[in-house]
Motif scaffolding. Structure first.
Motif, short mmCIF file in Angstrom:
data_model
loop_
_atom_site.label_atom_id
_atom_site.label_comp_id
_atom_site.label_asym_id
_atom_site.label_seq_id
_atom_site.Cartn_x
_atom_site.Cartn_y
_atom_site.Cartn_z
N GLN A 97 4.98 5.10 -0.54
CA GLN A 97 5.30 6.49 -0.22
C GLN A 97 6.79 6.78 -0.34
OE1 GLN A 97 5.71 7.53 3.73
NE2 GLN A 97 5.23 9.70 3.50
N GLY A 98 7.61 5.88 0.23
CA GLY A 98 9.05 6.11 0.20
C GLY A 98 9.59 6.22 -1.20
N PHE A 99 9.12 5.34 -2.10
CA PHE A 99 9.59 5.37 -3.48
C PHE A 99 9.14 6.64 -4.17
CE2 PHE A 99 8.85 4.23 -8.00
CZ PHE A 99 10.18 4.06 -8.37
N CYS A 100 7.85 7.02 -3.97
CA CYS A 100 7.34 8.26 -4.58
C CYS A 100 8.12 9.47 -4.09
CB CYS A 100 5.86 8.42 -4.26
SG CYS A 100 4.77 7.28 -5.13
N GLN A 101 8.47 9.47 -2.81
CA GLN A 101 9.21 10.59 -2.25
C GLN A 101 10.61 10.68 -2.85
OE1 GLN A 101 7.82 12.87 0.04
NE2 GLN A 101 9.61 14.01 -0.66
N GLU A 102 11.24 9.53 -3.08
CA GLU A 102 12.56 9.52 -3.70
C GLU A 102 12.50 10.10 -5.11
OE1 GLU A 102 14.77 5.91 -3.62
OE2 GLU A 102 14.34 5.52 -1.50
N VAL A 103 11.49 9.70 -5.87
CA VAL A 103 11.34 10.23 -7.23
C VAL A 103 11.08 11.73 -7.19
CG1 VAL A 103 9.89 10.17 -9.31
CG2 VAL A 103 10.50 8.03 -8.15
N VAL B 7 3.62 12.72 -9.03
CA VAL B 7 4.58 11.61 -9.16
C VAL B 7 3.84 10.33 -9.53
CG1 VAL B 7 6.24 10.17 -7.92
CG2 VAL B 7 6.25 12.65 -7.58
N GLU B 8 2.68 10.12 -8.93
CA GLU B 8 1.89 8.93 -9.26
C GLU B 8 1.57 8.89 -10.75
OE1 GLU B 8 -2.28 6.79 -7.84
OE2 GLU B 8 -2.06 8.96 -7.65
N GLY B 9 1.21 10.05 -11.32
CA GLY B 9 0.92 10.12 -12.74
C GLY B 9 2.13 9.82 -13.60
N LEU B 10 3.28 10.32 -13.17
CA LEU B 10 4.53 10.05 -13.91
C LEU B 10 4.88 8.57 -13.89
CD1 LEU B 10 6.78 13.04 -12.72
CD2 LEU B 10 5.54 12.81 -14.88
N LEU B 11 4.70 7.94 -12.76
CA LEU B 11 5.01 6.51 -12.65
C LEU B 11 4.09 5.69 -13.54
CD1 LEU B 11 5.66 6.24 -8.80
CD2 LEU B 11 7.35 6.22 -10.64
N LYS B 12 2.83 6.10 -13.62
CA LYS B 12 1.90 5.39 -14.50
C LYS B 12 2.28 5.59 -15.97
CE LYS B 12 -2.15 5.47 -11.46
NZ LYS B 12 -3.52 6.02 -11.24
N GLY C 156 0.81 -1.21 0.00
CA GLY C 156 0.00 0.00 0.00
C GLY C 156 0.85 1.26 0.00
N PHE C 157 0.24 2.38 0.37
CA PHE C 157 0.96 3.65 0.35
C PHE C 157 1.93 3.77 1.52
CE2 PHE C 157 1.43 8.29 0.85
CZ PHE C 157 1.85 8.58 -0.42
N PHE C 158 1.44 3.47 2.72
CA PHE C 158 2.30 3.56 3.91
C PHE C 158 2.71 2.20 4.45
CE2 PHE C 158 0.77 7.97 4.46
CZ PHE C 158 1.98 8.58 4.69
N THR C 159 1.86 1.19 4.23
CA THR C 159 2.14 -0.13 4.80
C THR C 159 2.12 -1.21 3.73
OG1 THR C 159 -0.20 -0.58 5.25
CG2 THR C 159 1.05 0.53 6.99
N SER C 160 2.77 -2.30 4.05
CA SER C 160 2.68 -3.52 3.25
C SER C 160 2.17 -4.63 4.16
CB SER C 160 4.05 -3.90 2.67
OG SER C 160 4.48 -2.93 1.73
#
Length: 203
Positions: free
Chosen positions: A163-169, A186-191, A136-140
């Motif tokens: 979240q961590g990956f999105c923040q790095e990007v 960032v979510e849109g860019l990843l998609k 998920g966004f904060f948890t797995s």
């Protein structure tokens, strides 16, 4: 979901307790989105607004006896389940896309989020033990299921997610181009799989 500030001239998706809201893609398109992504979002008004929008679509004629089944991360199930029930249970009066709605929620069942995935395949797997990883966004969540239910002592959550990956990007783009993007951007860019700047595409 975003409340009335800044949506003058637009027909709101939902009106609730004297405030107007844009919901979903319209809120994102207007760049007014403010839906919380933090773990305590179940405490917020926008959580209820989004839930009511969902109910309005599922019960277009209203309902006097609505039962909701929803999920929470394994780590938050015990603490947050009572709060979610409090948010959702009861009689809700609101206006959705210009039409008054009355929906009475009589029962709220809360299960670990990954269990929904198990229900889609349980007939195929029979008695087999099934492991599910739900990032998920904060948890797995890591859950073991079988026909009798969740194997609780073998299921857990870790506080790591997208979240961590999105923040790095996001940080890398700011460092390289001095562009301050939101997590939604960032979510849109990843998609899309690429970031375009000055006519050049970056993977």
């Amino acid at each position: 979901a975003e409340e009335s500030t800044g949506i003058i001239g637009q027909v709101p998706d939902l009106e609730y307790e004297g405030k107007a809201y844009l919901v979903g893609t319209r809120a994102k398109a207007a760049r007014l989105h403010r839906s919380s992504m933090h773990a305590s979002r179940t405490h917020t008004v926008e959580y209820r607004v989004l839930a009511l929008s969902m109910l309005a679509q599922l019960c277009p004629e209203g309902s006097e006896d609505c039962r909701i089944v929803t999920g929470l991360p394994v780590a938050h199930l015990t603490a947050d389940a009572p709060l979610v029930r409090e948010q959702l249970k009861g009689t809700h009066r609101f206006i959705y896309q210009g039409q008054p709605r009355v929906i009475k929620v009589t029962q709220v069942d809360i299960i670990p989020q990954p269990v929904g995935c198990y229900y889609t395949i349980r007939e195929e797997v029979g008695e087999a033990l099934v492991g599910i990883v739900d990032v998920g966004f904060f948890t797995s969540d890591f859950v073991l299921c079988q026909k009798s239910g969740v194997v609780k002592d073998k299921s857990t959550s870790e506080m790591i997610g997208c979240q961590g990956f999105c923040q790095e990007v996001r940080d890398k783009i700011y460092e390289s181009f001095r562009i301050d993007l939101t997590i939604w951007d960032v979510e849109g860019l990843l998609k899309a799989g690429e970031f375009i700047r000055g006519g050049k595409a970056y993977d």
